[in-house]
Motif scaffolding. Sequence first.
Motif, PDB file in Angstrom:
ATOM      1  N   LEU A   1       1.025  -0.963  -0.518  1.00 29.40           N
ATOM      2  CA  LEU A   1       0.267   0.001  -0.300  1.00 29.40           C
ATOM      3  C   LEU A   1       0.807   1.295   0.040  1.00 29.40           C
ATOM      4  N   ILE A   2       0.430   2.065  -1.002  1.00 24.22           N
ATOM      5  CA  ILE A   2       1.563   3.110  -1.078  1.00 24.22           C
ATOM      6  C   ILE A   2       0.704   4.094  -0.670  1.00 24.22           C
ATOM      7  N   CYS A   3       0.742   5.607   0.166  1.00 22.27           N
ATOM      8  CA  CYS A   3       0.355   6.684   0.674  1.00 22.27           C
ATOM      9  C   CYS A   3       1.166   7.662   0.491  1.00 22.27           C
ATOM     10  N   ALA A   4       0.970   8.322   0.256  1.00 25.72           N
ATOM     11  CA  ALA A   4       1.656   9.903  -0.629  1.00 25.72           C
ATOM     12  C   ALA A   4       0.346  11.263   0.100  1.00 25.72           C
ATOM     13  N   PHE A   5       0.802  12.200   0.998  1.00 26.97           N
ATOM     14  CA  PHE A   5       0.135  13.867   0.731  1.00 26.97           C
ATOM     15  C   PHE A   5       0.462  14.274   0.173  1.00 26.97           C
ATOM     16  N   SER A   6       0.222  15.699   0.150  1.00 26.64           N
ATOM     17  CA  SER A   6      -0.171  16.951  -0.447  1.00 26.64           C
ATOM     18  C   SER A   6       1.301  17.639  -0.094  1.00 26.64           C
ATOM     19  N   PRO A   7       1.843  18.132  -0.149  1.00 23.28           N
ATOM     20  CA  PRO A   7       2.519  18.582  -1.712  1.00 23.28           C
ATOM     21  C   PRO A   7       3.664  17.484  -2.219  1.00 23.28           C
ATOM     22  N   SER A   8       3.330  17.767  -3.709  1.00 23.33           N
ATOM     23  CA  SER A   8       4.613  16.745  -4.113  1.00 23.33           C
ATOM     24  C   SER A   8       3.974  14.827  -4.140  1.00 23.33           C
ATOM     25  N   VAL A   9       2.628  14.890  -4.333  1.00 28.47           N
ATOM     26  CA  VAL A   9       1.907  13.834  -4.201  1.00 28.47           C
ATOM     27  C   VAL A   9       3.123  12.879  -5.680  1.00 28.47           C
ATOM     28  N   SER A  10       3.279  13.128  -6.735  1.00 30.74           N
ATOM     29  CA  SER A  10       3.609  12.301  -7.819  1.00 30.74           C
ATOM     30  C   SER A  10       4.780  12.026  -7.775  1.00 30.74           C
ATOM     31  N   GLU A  11       6.349  12.868  -6.902  1.00 29.08           N
ATOM     32  CA  GLU A  11       7.612  12.452  -7.099  1.00 29.08           C
ATOM     33  C   GLU A  11       6.950  11.549  -5.581  1.00 29.08           C
ATOM     34  N   THR A  12       6.332  11.874  -4.116  1.00 28.96           N
ATOM     35  CA  THR A  12       6.834  10.749  -3.571  1.00 28.96           C
ATOM     36  C   THR A  12       5.957   9.228  -3.857  1.00 28.96           C
ATOM     37  N   VAL A  13       5.407   9.239  -4.923  1.00 27.56           N
ATOM     38  CA  VAL A  13       4.329   7.648  -5.272  1.00 27.56           C
ATOM     39  C   VAL A  13       5.350   7.224  -6.157  1.00 27.56           C
ATOM     40  N   LEU A  14       5.739   7.947  -7.020  1.00 26.89           N
ATOM     41  CA  LEU A  14       7.075   7.181  -8.034  1.00 26.89           C
ATOM     42  C   LEU A  14       8.309   7.113  -7.576  1.00 26.89           C
ATOM     43  N   THR A  15       8.703   7.192  -6.261  1.00 27.46           N
ATOM     44  CA  THR A  15       9.755   6.908  -5.889  1.00 27.46           C
ATOM     45  C   THR A  15       9.727   6.159  -5.153  1.00 27.46           C
ATOM     46  N   VAL A  16       8.422   6.072  -4.216  1.00 25.88           N
ATOM     47  CA  VAL A  16       7.639   5.010  -3.183  1.00 25.88           C
ATOM     48  C   VAL A  16       7.804   3.697  -4.070  1.00 25.88           C
ATOM     49  N   TYR A  17       7.272   3.770  -5.232  1.00 22.75           N
ATOM     50  CA  TYR A  17       6.524   3.074  -6.239  1.00 22.75           C
ATOM     51  C   TYR A  17       8.774   1.641  -6.673  1.00 22.75           C
ATOM     52  N   SER A  18       9.383   3.000  -7.537  1.00 19.26           N
ATOM     53  CA  SER A  18      10.674   2.406  -7.323  1.00 19.26           C
ATOM     54  C   SER A  18      11.414   2.309  -6.363  1.00 19.26           C
ATOM     55  N   LEU A  19      11.349   2.234  -5.502  1.00 16.05           N
ATOM     56  CA  LEU A  19      11.749   1.552  -4.439  1.00 16.05           C
ATOM     57  C   LEU A  19      11.197   0.170  -4.079  1.00 16.05           C
ATOM     58  N   LEU A  20       9.976   0.116  -3.919  1.00 15.35           N
ATOM     59  CA  LEU A  20       9.736  -1.346  -4.083  1.00 15.35           C
ATOM     60  C   LEU A  20       9.203  -2.546  -5.079  1.00 15.35           C
ATOM     61  N   LYS A  21       9.823  -1.347  -5.848  1.00 11.60           N
ATOM     62  CA  LYS A  21       9.420  -2.456  -7.569  1.00 11.60           C
ATOM     63  C   LYS A  21      10.624  -4.170  -7.334  1.00 11.60           C
ATOM     64  N   ARG A  22       9.763  -5.088  -7.245  1.00 11.42           N
ATOM     65  CA  ARG A  22      10.409  -6.128  -7.514  1.00 11.42           C
ATOM     66  C   ARG A  22      10.869  -7.127  -8.583  1.00 11.42           C
ATOM     67  N   ASP A  23      11.663  -7.703  -9.292  1.00 13.53           N
ATOM     68  CA  ASP A  23      12.479  -8.071 -10.149  1.00 13.53           C
ATOM     69  C   ASP A  23      11.060  -9.926 -10.417  1.00 13.53           C
ATOM     70  N   THR A  24      10.201  -9.134 -11.005  1.00 14.75           N
ATOM     71  CA  THR A  24       9.042 -10.271 -11.283  1.00 14.75           C
ATOM     72  C   THR A  24       8.722 -10.549 -12.752  1.00 14.75           C
ATOM     73  N   GLU A  25       8.245 -12.000 -13.694  1.00 16.14           N
ATOM     74  CA  GLU A  25       8.680 -12.015 -14.822  1.00 16.14           C
ATOM     75  C   GLU A  25       6.913 -11.165 -14.678  1.00 16.14           C
ATOM     76  N   THR A  26       6.983 -10.469 -15.924  1.00 16.45           N
ATOM     77  CA  THR A  26       5.305  -9.735 -15.788  1.00 16.45           C
ATOM     78  C   THR A  26       4.822 -10.065 -16.910  1.00 16.45           C
ATOM     79  N   ASP A  27       3.384 -10.620 -17.056  1.00 19.63           N
ATOM     80  CA  ASP A  27       2.566 -10.908 -17.900  1.00 19.63           C
ATOM     81  C   ASP A  27       1.821 -10.256 -18.075  1.00 19.63           C
ATOM     82  N   MET A  28       1.899  -9.468 -19.571  1.00 24.95           N
ATOM     83  CA  MET A  28       1.078  -8.189 -19.811  1.00 24.95           C
ATOM     84  C   MET A  28      -0.725  -8.791 -20.594  1.00 24.95           C
ATOM     85  N   TYR A  29      -0.734  -9.778 -20.275  1.00 20.41           N
ATOM     86  CA  TYR A  29      -2.143 -10.644 -20.844  1.00 20.41           C
ATOM     87  C   TYR A  29      -2.595 -10.293 -19.816  1.00 20.41           C
ATOM     88  N   ASN A  30      -2.807 -10.731 -18.658  1.00 21.40           N
ATOM     89  CA  ASN A  30      -3.484 -11.457 -17.409  1.00 21.40           C
ATOM     90  C   ASN A  30      -3.599 -10.037 -16.614  1.00 21.40           C
TER      91      ASN A  30
END
Length: 188
Positions: free
Chosen positions: A154-183
Amino acid sequence: YRYFLGRGAMPAELANKKVLIMGIGAIGSIVAETLTRCGAKKLTLCDIDNKEPGNVCRSVYPFYTGITEKTLDLERLLTQISPHVDCAALKSVFDAVVKKYAAHEDNTSLARLFDKFDVIFDCTTDNQLMRVIDATSTKAQVVNLSITNHAQDLICAFSPSVSETVLTVYSLLKRDTETDMYNPTGCW
């Protein structure tokens, strides 16, 4: 109101705020229900989707009402929970209007629209909308709530700079997994 909610009510200062909840699926519907149960009085709901099989299982919607607009179904549910909630629904065209205004360099019209609210919950997981809200510099407090694929985080961000916070947190949480683009695997 005081007798209906008893000691479970949120402070009056919060209960009287005008709240916009954008995206009322897995997260937004639960936020709306929780705010209603805690005594929120002024909620506005916004979502472009219909409630249908496949997107209802994680949300608070009743199954028996069938395929319908999420905003109408949730509005009906919230007013059944509390006679004190003033619940309104924005039409699905609202999303297109917001993104159209966002194309203009002058976001004052959009800021005025968002400034009608005290708090905006962005539960859409729509990166474009997230950036648009950030760019308006609205006076409203913006809270962004989103979940990653397979609802692992769960990612939670507050203004100001919501975009920057969400994208930074998401990049830190990103895992190396095979992406199934169909399902489809989740909101992100």
